[in-house]
Design a protein around this motif. Structure first.
Motif, PDB file in Angstrom:
ATOM      1  N   GLU A   1       0.999   7.239  -6.549  1.00  0.00           N
ATOM      2  CA  GLU A   1       0.026   8.384  -6.635  1.00  0.00           C
ATOM      3  C   GLU A   1       0.684   9.701  -6.242  1.00  0.00           C
ATOM      4  O   GLU A   1       0.195  10.475  -6.869  1.00  0.00           O
TER       5      GLU A   1
ATOM      6  N   THR B   1      -5.846   2.200  -8.844  1.00  0.00           N
ATOM      7  CA  THR B   1      -5.012   1.166  -8.101  1.00  0.00           C
ATOM      8  C   THR B   1      -5.628  -0.369  -8.112  1.00  0.00           C
ATOM      9  O   THR B   1      -6.718  -0.435  -7.628  1.00  0.00           O
TER      10      THR B   1
ATOM     11  N   LYS C   1       0.903   4.403  -2.642  1.00  0.00           N
ATOM     12  CA  LYS C   1       1.067   5.832  -2.138  1.00  0.00           C
ATOM     13  C   LYS C   1       1.846   6.826  -2.638  1.00  0.00           C
ATOM     14  O   LYS C   1       1.721   7.849  -3.232  1.00  0.00           O
TER      15      LYS C   1
ATOM     16  N   GLU D   1       0.938  -1.138  -0.110  1.00  0.00           N
ATOM     17  CA  GLU D   1      -0.001  -0.076  -0.072  1.00  0.00           C
ATOM     18  C   GLU D   1       0.976   1.280   0.153  1.00  0.00           C
ATOM     19  O   GLU D   1       0.510   2.425  -0.417  1.00  0.00           O
TER      20      GLU D   1
END
Length: 770
Positions: free
Chosen positions: A524, A536, A521, A517
């Protein structure tokens, strides 16, 4: 005796084998491993063989005896001894082979062997009275065969030898490969004797000769101590080689796993840190983030060095020669080393021969790594003073030159006795003086390997406590054209420091696939100011489900994921020609950064390869290229500012927010520019003072141009104009045009400029807070 031999030619070879067998026995007693059961069994075989030879020779000579009861029993007793010796040799061979093959002879076999021998002994003793097997006739001067000659006299020994042959064939694979072939020869000789002797009868005797030859072959291949020791040593070396190969494979696997496991969290750490640097406007936070970036770079350097040394040890290091610009490569080195020199309060001096050709052919990546490693060492071990890089060249002919590099520092130096260990892997010298200095001790080992692989030389001289000098020569090809001076004199390409590629890709759709994750991030965050619509997926299965129903312009795909990994996702979409994303460009993002990894993924068909930790600049540039969008040209932005009314009175400390917002497009981009302006303020102010003090007008121009562009981007036109005037003056000074006059202008006007720069930075912070 000679007359007997001449009268009985069938005994000639057997008689000559007597001497051969005596020599074999002497050698076997002197040189075999006497205390082992194997060597004892071998000596019993030599005894049985000798009995066979003696009985066959004596049997031939006794035929000339005067016929009598005594000569009858003597000749036939000798014949019985020959039969018994043949049988004992057969079973003895099985016993000996059991030791050679490390096979325990079980009790049942022993019982069978003893019973078989008793039955055979019964028949050959009985033969003395009824001639059931074979008796010598003086009347006919030959052995007369009885009814059991073939079934007992020949059949039972053949059965014993056949059992030995089967035992050998079944276990021959347990022999060393070198011994196996010679033992096969021994087996063939045994078969020849076993088959040929009954067919030849009394015409010619082979059994004794064959038994001796078999033992001779066995002696050479197994029993002699010299050969055995050689075989043991060879076996040990082969085993050590196999263990080394296994260890090397295990190390490669470990390094691949280590690279992935460390790079994955490092990617998140460094990516999030870049976002802090970009978005934060708190000066203390920015300072901490810069320290974290430096620590992350140091960790990444260590990881890369460990991987490099493993590649060198396995011979997998790649050297790729290509055209490059020497000036660009040296600029890169200066940028990398500059911050570290500044942090330690040292002075860095680069003296480059201005007449050197700028356009070279070689492995610039490895040369840059060599320079950075050596310079890093100098910076690490220099407490105060200077680090000097001197680059010269010696032209050899129209194509080749010798690149000559000297790196000097005023550091702690190296003891004379430690110089010989300087290039050893994982060896750090002067341990007592370098407590707390980071590093693995493999940097210079890598440097030496790189230099030598490129055909160069490296030498280190040092005065302990005073400093160190490193001399490096690397042969390079060059192309005729610009020199370093020509490049320096040209207009310096303008750039905005500490920012990444800017572009607008509004409306473009990108799928980011990663099971981590934090990595999602980071990506992004890197792409959020591009206008891209990011979707995603947390794994391969989820990605395949999304790809079935939605068309994307680009896919960013992690390689290592549980259940369905990146390559499998890629193969699935490429193999289905009807899939929505069959032709969608796909970039693999992976922590697999070992030698050959890029080629591996490109051979799979991926469109691009980016190793983790992913750099924002490289990611955004790759995305921009595949989405086929143009950079947000700074020249266009500057034209916008240049179109303003030049006669308008501008307050250098004011910010025109409306104009800045108009140039950026929306409030989000404008605030990003404000944060970027604030984050760069302190660093650029310090750099401008430093470059002015050092007379480094080239770096002054680059830095002040960055201030000019960022000022105009937020609407601080007055500050931008001041920066523009300073840039023009610094460019003239750089070209030695009215040097004294222009230098004086810079000295007088820079402090005022920096004061206004600080005021504008604080106002920018207030605007964000407001």
């Amino acid at each position: 005796m000679i007359d007997a031999l001449l009268r009985h030619p069938e005994a000639h070879i057997e008689a000559s084998a007597i001497l051969f067998n005596i020599i074999l026995i002497i050698f076997s007693v002197r040189q075999t491993r006497r205390k082992t059961d194997e060597s004892k069994a071998f000596r019993r075989l030599t005894t049985y063989s000798m009995i066979i030879i003696y009985t066959e020779v004596i049997r031939a000579w006794m035929r000339d005896l005067v016929p009598s009861v005594w000569s009858y029993y003597l000749l036939n007793t000798t014949n019985i001894a020959s039969y018994l010796a043949v049988m004992l040799y057969g079973f003895g061979l099985i016993t000996y082979l059991s030791f050679v093959f490390d096979k325990k002879v079980n009790k049942a076999y022993k019982i069978f062997e003893y019973a078989f021998m008793l039955v055979y002994a019964y028949f050959i003793v009985r033969n003395m009275w009824d001639g059931c097997i074979s008796l010598y006739s003086f009347e006919e001067h030959r052995f007369l065969h009885g009814p059991l000659y073939w079934s007992v006299g020949i059949g039972m020994p053949i059965f014993a030898y056949t059992c030995g042959l089967i035992f050998f064939i079944a276990n021959a694979r347990n022999l060393r490969s070198r011994s196996r072939m010679t033992m096969y020869v021994a087996a063939i000789l045994m078969v020849v004797g076993m088959v040929a002797q009954p067919l030849l009868g009394n015409i010619f005797t082979l059994s004794g000769l064959m038994s001796s030859l078999v033992l001779f072959v066995i002696y050479l291949s197994i029993e002699t101590e010299d050969y055995s020791q050689l075989m043991d040593m060879t076996e040990s070396l082969e085993q050590a080689r196999e263990e080394a190969l296994a260890a090397n494979e295990a190390k490669s696997t470990f390094l691949a796993n280590m690279s992935h496991e460390i790079r994955t969290p490092l990617n998140a750490f460094m990516g999030l840190n870049e976002m802090i640097l970009k978005e934060s406007h708190d000066f203390a936070t920015i300072d901490h983030a810069r320290d974290m970036r430096q620590a992350g770079d140091a960790l990444l350097t260590i990881i890369n060095q460990v991987l490099d040394i493993s590649k060198i040890e396995t011979g997998n290091i790649d050297f790729v020669e290509a055209e490059y610009h020497l000036s660009d490569m040296l600029d890169d080195v200066e940028i990398i080393i500059g911050s570290r020199v500044k942090d330690k309060g040292l002075t860095y001096i680069a003296e480059v021969d201005q007449d050197l050709p700028d356009h070279l052919i070689g492995d610039s990546v490895r040369i840059r790594q060599i320079l950075v490693n050596v310079l890093n060492n100098s910076v690490k071990y220099t407490i105060h003073g200077v680090v000097v890089l001197c680059v010269r060249g010696e032209i050899r002919d129209d194509k080749k030159m010798e690149l000559m590099i000297q790196i000097t520092d005023t550091g702690i130096g190296i003891k004379e006795e430690d110089l010989k260990n300087l290039f050893d892997s994982y060896k750090r010298v002067n341990e007592g003086k370098i407590k707390g200095v980071e590093g693995t001790g493999i940097g210079l080992s890598i440097v030496k390997s790189f230099v030598e692989n490129m055909g160069g030389t490296i030498k280190v001289e040092s005065n302990y406590g005073m400093g160190t000098m490193t001399y490096i020569t690397i042969p390079q090809e060059y192309l005729k054209g610009d020199t370093i001076r020509d490049v320096s004199d040209r207009e310096i390409e303008t750039r905005l420091d500490d920012t990444v590629t800017e572009f607008d890709a509004t409306g473009k759709k990108v799928l980011v696939v990663d099971d981590n994750e934090m990595n999602i991030k980071v990506v992004e965050g890197f792409l959020k100011d591009t206008g891209i619509h990011v979707t995603t997926a947390g794994g391969g299965r989820e990605a395949l489900a999304i790809l079935k129903i939605k068309k994307f312009d680009l896919i960013l795909l992690d390689a290592f994921m549980p259940v369905v990994d990146g390559p499998e996702v890629f193969r699935t979409i490429r193999e289905d020609e009807r899939a929505k994303n069959h032709d969608t460009p796909c970039i693999v993002l992976t922590a697999d950064a070992l030698s050959g990894s890029e080629k591996k993924y490109m051979d799979m068909g991926f469109d691009a390869y980016l190793p983790k930790p992913v750099e924002a600049d490289k990611l955004k540039e790759a995305v921009r290229c595949f989405l086929k969008v143009e950079k947000r040209a700074k020249a266009v932005q500057e034209d916008f500012f240049e179109d303003k009314d030049e006669e308008k009175e501008l307050d250098p400390s004011e910010i025109d927010a409306e104009e800045g917002l108009a140039a950026c497009g929306d409030i989000r981009d404008y605030k990003d520019h404000l944060r970027g302006f604030i984050s760069q303020w302190q660093g650029k102010s310090v750099s401008l003072k430093k470059y002015l003090d050092e007379g480094d007008f080239k770096q002054y121009v680059i830095t002040v141009h960055g201030v000019k562009t960022s000022s105009r981007a937020i609407g601080a036109y007055g500050l931008g104009e001041m920066a523009d005037r300073l840039e023009i003056v610094a460019k003239a000074a750089m070209k030695n045009e009215d040097l004294d006059k222009n230098e004086e202008i810079l000295i007088n006007d820079t402090p005022e400029f920096l004061g206004i720069y600080e005021i504008v930075a604080k106002k920018a912070g207030e605007m964000i807070d407001g």
